[in-house]
Design a protein around this motif. Sequence first.
Motif: not given
Length: 307
Positions: A282-301
């Motif tokens: 979990p938390g590893a970035p997803i690559r879309e169109h050459g960019a890293d999109l990072v999803a962070v669960p709200v509970s970890r913010i």
Amino acid sequence: MSAPLFDTRQVRRAFSRSAASYDAVAQLQRLAEARLFESLDYLDDPALGRAPPRRVLDLGCGTGHASALLQRRWPKAEILSLDLALPMLRQARAAAQPASRWLPNPFARAPMQVCADARQLPLADGSVDVIFSNLCLQWVDDLGAVLNGFRRALKPQGMLLFSTFGPETLWELRDAFAQADAAPHVSPFVDTAGIGDALVNAGFFQPVVDRDEETTCYPDMAALMRELRALGATNALASRRPTLTGRGRFAAASAAYDVHRMDAGLPATWEIISAMAWAPEPGAPIREHGADLVAVPVSRIPIRRRS
């Protein structure tokens, strides 16, 4: 945005028409499926200490042959059978019915059928333990985008296992038509390096890509074309000729193909590429169109409170 490679409506129409004839001519598909199932043994290795999967997606399930085997392997799992062609799902449902409809087994679990497009999976993020796909992904335009969707739907450390056709597939047919017609008749296919790169770019780890080559033989080119039609594997390229191939062009292509004739008949090469990879933590970035999109669960913010 580049023009689409495939006409998705034509893909759906072709496989819808072939639903009743598919199983009778799917020997090569069953061979590729059996090889994928050998890789599934890895999941059941007790040394790994992995729990059996709870939800498995059979993507491009066709008439449901693999779905039934997956349900038998993991009887407590929820098997999702997804296909673009509704008649294929109807065929799968009919095949899954008990031998006697008057004496159904109340404990038997049947796969759940979903009519959807692989490019837009109707699945929640991190909801699937295993994605299994046998000879389906050669019909998608953007492999990288589809793999991003797979990664989104997979749970952390979930397994992706698929097969597809490589660029050597039907090279004899491609060359024969090229000598008779300027229009494309055989789809282009991604090679092993391209598949490996797409898996890495989508964020999968420990990818393993294998390549096998099979040859089937036919009395003439017309017999090969009939089998492809029965499988639903007709020309669905968006750039295909809008009219039927005329007799003259077909005869010229047949004559060009006949140069390859062997004692067993006209050969057709099939390059089958199999790939296995794992979804990241979990938390590893997803690559879309050459960019890293990072999803962070709200509970970890972390929340900083002002005094």
